[in-house]
Scaffold this motif. Structure first.
Motif, mmCIF file in Angstrom:
data_model
loop_
_atom_site.group_PDB
_atom_site.id
_atom_site.type_symbol
_atom_site.label_atom_id
_atom_site.label_comp_id
_atom_site.label_asym_id
_atom_site.label_seq_id
_atom_site.Cartn_x
_atom_site.Cartn_y
_atom_site.Cartn_z
ATOM 1 N N ARG A 118 0.814 -1.216 0.000
ATOM 2 C CA ARG A 118 0.000 0.000 0.000
ATOM 3 C C ARG A 118 0.848 1.267 0.000
ATOM 4 O O ARG A 118 0.533 2.236 -0.692
ATOM 5 C CB ARG A 118 -0.925 -0.015 1.218
ATOM 6 C CG ARG A 118 -1.969 1.086 1.219
ATOM 7 C CD ARG A 118 -2.754 1.038 2.511
ATOM 8 N NE ARG A 118 -3.423 -0.223 2.674
ATOM 9 C CZ ARG A 118 -4.651 -0.485 2.228
ATOM 10 N NH1 ARG A 118 -5.315 0.437 1.572
ATOM 11 N NH2 ARG A 118 -5.206 -1.670 2.441
ATOM 12 N N ASP A 119 1.943 1.291 0.746
ATOM 13 C CA ASP A 119 2.711 2.526 0.865
ATOM 14 C C ASP A 119 3.923 2.567 -0.066
ATOM 15 O O ASP A 119 4.680 3.527 -0.039
ATOM 16 C CB ASP A 119 3.174 2.734 2.310
ATOM 17 C CG ASP A 119 4.120 1.638 2.761
ATOM 18 O OD1 ASP A 119 3.966 0.497 2.295
ATOM 19 O OD2 ASP A 119 5.008 1.919 3.576
ATOM 20 N N VAL A 120 4.135 1.528 -0.904
ATOM 21 C CA VAL A 120 5.252 1.530 -1.847
ATOM 22 C C VAL A 120 4.756 1.873 -3.245
ATOM 23 O O VAL A 120 5.075 2.921 -3.801
ATOM 24 C CB VAL A 120 5.983 0.171 -1.841
ATOM 25 C CG1 VAL A 120 7.086 0.161 -2.898
ATOM 26 C CG2 VAL A 120 6.587 -0.088 -0.472
ATOM 27 N N GLY A 121 3.988 0.965 -3.839
ATOM 28 C CA GLY A 121 3.469 1.223 -5.173
ATOM 29 C C GLY A 121 1.968 1.306 -5.240
ATOM 30 O O GLY A 121 1.401 1.521 -6.307
ATOM 31 N N GLY A 122 1.292 1.106 -4.106
ATOM 32 C CA GLY A 122 -0.160 1.006 -4.130
ATOM 33 C C GLY A 122 -0.574 -0.435 -4.340
ATOM 34 O O GLY A 122 0.256 -1.314 -4.599
#
Length: 671
Positions: free
Chosen positions: A352-356
């Protein structure tokens, strides 16, 4: 003819005469008569031995006509007419193919033989006796065409094919007259394919036995007409297309990889840093860590699609989103920020917080505010590869090169499968000769930049021919420029983030390796309880975190509340005392904050709430409490006469002391 007998209008001949007519040996024919395979009658010879007499009707048609010809000659009759001739033997018809169905090499060979046949015919025409020209022409052809096998019989066969425009015959391709025909009943063939075209990949023998068993149950009348297993094998090779075999027995992916067309990617319009391809690779080397634990390390890599340079990488114990960030940081520091990152569907990329979440995004969460992922903060577009489509990721070829050129030089090489594992690996492990992790890390980092990135560019663009991968990257990036970021900005943009959360009594928390870490500010947290925020943090420095609101604005920075973590049976009074002092300070901050509001009012104006309530009641009573008599008065009367009051009753009521009575009752209650 000697030995001929007549019986019931039927001619019988001896086995010797029948063998001459049939073109077989006497011994073979006597054996057939003895076993009953040929109709015959037995008689005794002069010497008392069994003699077999065979009726002419039991012979083949050709033998019967041959017998009739001999009979007419012995009787001096006229030659046989056209109607009495034996029927001509059916000639196998060959399927004719057009000339364009042959390859260029085959057409050249056909033209050569046609020219040889024409020369042969011309040579024979120049001789009075044509047969005299044949050996001379064969000898001449052998000298002129030593690569060909030429004889008089071959010339006659080629000439027969030449007259019929039979190109297969000219090329010497035999057979084909019964192509497409089979002795296998169609229904039985379908049953065989049902068993053989299965993803369990049964053998032909198993499928054949299952077909026979099915026929015994459902079609016993066809059982005698089923040919051998070899016929099924031959027809399978001839009639079943390769793609059908692959799809049914190996699956859709194998069929797609082997027979489906693939996209040819055009690199001319692509520049350096336009697209980086990311993936993880298990290094095919057994190594040991600082605790002598045997394991295999992993490489998280980013490959530039234009030049093939391995721009960023990280060596880790386990593939994870954090390894992805470290590899990306390594690539950005050296080569700048890419425009697009092409990744597969692994969770180390779709975090979630890297590429979605990519395709894992739920519809019910689209309306909710989501903290921007790292790729979005860097201005990078993430694209996901098609599931199970290795052709779309050239980095797979890079990993194969790493395996062949790097991993194989280590004593701990174990290959990607059991078949590749070398026999001496057990001895290496037993003798403790496996390489250390730090040796593998240092060697791999040196190999990537010193060998792989400096090797010759293997792309299709001719203008880069003879250049190395890093030279191609340098030339391409010079034409378009490079996006960069300072270390401070890069640290902020690469910070991990949590989902939206509400501030609680202990502040905000992040979850790391299954543990909750709380962050707070003793002077501010109690003021912000219930507010929705998300947290950014650097896993390499967990002392501080930054809080952001729903508009992605930074609110404040809070420190780790490690003083809130104490063992359940903590015995150190100083440790407990430190925590209690901080908690008391929080209470003091809250008390002082509340008192600060009270101090804003002048003491002379501080009126008690009860006094203020009584004042408001008197004012409202004077201003609003009024009884207005209505005009319609309805008197009510009792049904009996009112009693007269005793004399002095009014005076008695006035002398009763109610207060004194209440005081006396209170004294009695207290005893």
């Amino acid at each position: 003819m000697a030995g001929r007998e007549g019986s019931e209008n039927m001619d019988y001949i001896t086995t010797k005469e029948a063998a001459e007519l049939q073109g077989c040996t006497v011994q073979y024919l006597r054996k057939l008569c003895k076993t009953g395979a040929v109709e015959c009658k037995v008689s005794k010879s002069v010497k008392g031995k069994d003699m077999y007499l065979i009726p002419v009707s039991a012979l083949s048609e050709q033998a019967q006509h041959k017998y009739g010809k001999q009979l007419r000659e012995s009787m001096q009759l006229l030659p046989e007419t056209a109607e009495s001739k034996p029927p001509a033997k059916r000639k196998k018809q060959r399927e004719q193919k057009p000339l364009e169905a042959y390859s260029a090499q085959e057409r050249d060979k056909i033209a050569l033989w046609c020219q040889i046949i024409k020369d042969w015919m011309d040579t024979r025409a120049s001789y009075g006796k044509r047969s005299e020209a044949d050996p001379l022409f064969v000898a001449k052809c052998k000298l002129e065409h030593p690569e060909l096998e030429i004889s008089l019989d071959i010339l006659y066969r080629k000439y027969a094919a030449y007259k019929q425009d039979d190109y297969d015959g000219i090329l010497g391709i035999r057979g084909g007259w019964n192509k497409g025909k089979s002795r296998i009943p169609p229904e039985i063939w379908n049953v065989y394919l049902y068993y053989w075209l299965d993803d369990n990949q049964p053998t032909a023998s198993q499928s054949y036995l299952n077909t026979l068993e099915w026929c015994r149950d459902f079609k016993p009348e066809l059982l005698d007409g089923i040919p051998s297993e070899r016929a099924f094998r031959y027809r399978t090779r001839r009639d079943v297309e390769d793609y059908v075999k692959c799809m049914a027995r190996e699956g859709q992916k194998a069929c797609h990889d082997r027979y489906a067309p693939y996209i040819v990617r055009w690199y001319d319009d692509l520049n350096a840093n336009d697209c980086w391809i990311a993936d993880n690779h298990t290094i095919d080397v057994q190594s040991v860590d600082d605790k002598d634990k045997q394991h295999r390390l992993y490489l998280t890599g980013f490959l530039d699609a234009k030049s093939g340079v391995l721009v960023g990488y990280n060596i880790t114990d386990t593939p994870s989103s954090q390894s992805t960030i470290l590899a990306l940081r390594n690539g950005i520091r050296k080569h700048g920020i890419p425009k697009v990152i092409y990744v597969d569907n692994g969770r180390e990329f779709l975090t979630r917080d890297v590429g979605g979440l990519g395709h894992r995004t739920r519809k019910n969460s689209l309306a909710e505010f989501q903290p921007p992922p790292i790729f979005a903060r860097l201005g990078i577009e993430m694209r996901n590869a098609i599931v199970r489509n290795a052709r779309a990721k050239p980095i797979e070829r890079t990993f194969r090169t790493l395996k062949e050129q790097f991993s194989r030089v280590f004593s701990g090489f174990n290959g990607g499968s059991v078949a590749e594992r070398k026999e001496s690996l057990k001895t290496v492990i037993k003798n403790g000769l496996l390489p250390r992790d730090y040796v593998l890390r240092e060697s791999l980092e040196a190999w990537i930049d010193g060998i792989f990135n400096c090797e010759e560019y293997g792309g299709s663009e001719s203008k880069y021919k003879g250049m190395s991968r890093i030279e191609v990257w340098n030339q391409s990036i010079a034409e378009v420029g490079m996006r960069t970021a300072t270390d401070a900005d890069l640290n902020l943009m690469l910070a991990r983030s949590t989902q939206m959360q509400k501030i609680k009594r202990n502040g905000v928390r992040i979850k790391l390796h299954g543990e909750d870490l709380w962050y707070m500010d003793p002077t501010e947290t109690f003021k912000m309880i219930g507010q929705s925020v998300y947290v950014r943090y650097d896993p390499a420095d967990l002392r501080y975190v930054r809080l952001y609101d729903e508009q992605d604005r930074c609110i404040c920075t809070w420190g780790l509340a490690d003083y809130l973590y104490r063992d359940y049976l903590e015995e150190n009074p100083d440790a407990v005392g430190d925590a209690m002092r901080i908690l008391r300070s929080v209470n003091g901050y809250m008390r002082d904050g509340a008192a600060a509001h009270l101090k804003k009012l002048d003491p002379a104006q501080r009126i008690a709430a009860l006094d203020m309530t009584v004042r408001r009641a008197h004012r409202n009573k004077l201003e609003h409490y009024k009884i207005v008599q209505p005009s319609n008065i309805i008197p009510m009367r009792a049904n009996e006469e009112p009693a007269e009051l005793a004399v002095g009753a009014e005076d008695m009521a006035t002398v009763i002391d109610i207060k004194r009575m209440a005081d006396n009752a209170e004294k009695e209650r207290k005893g």
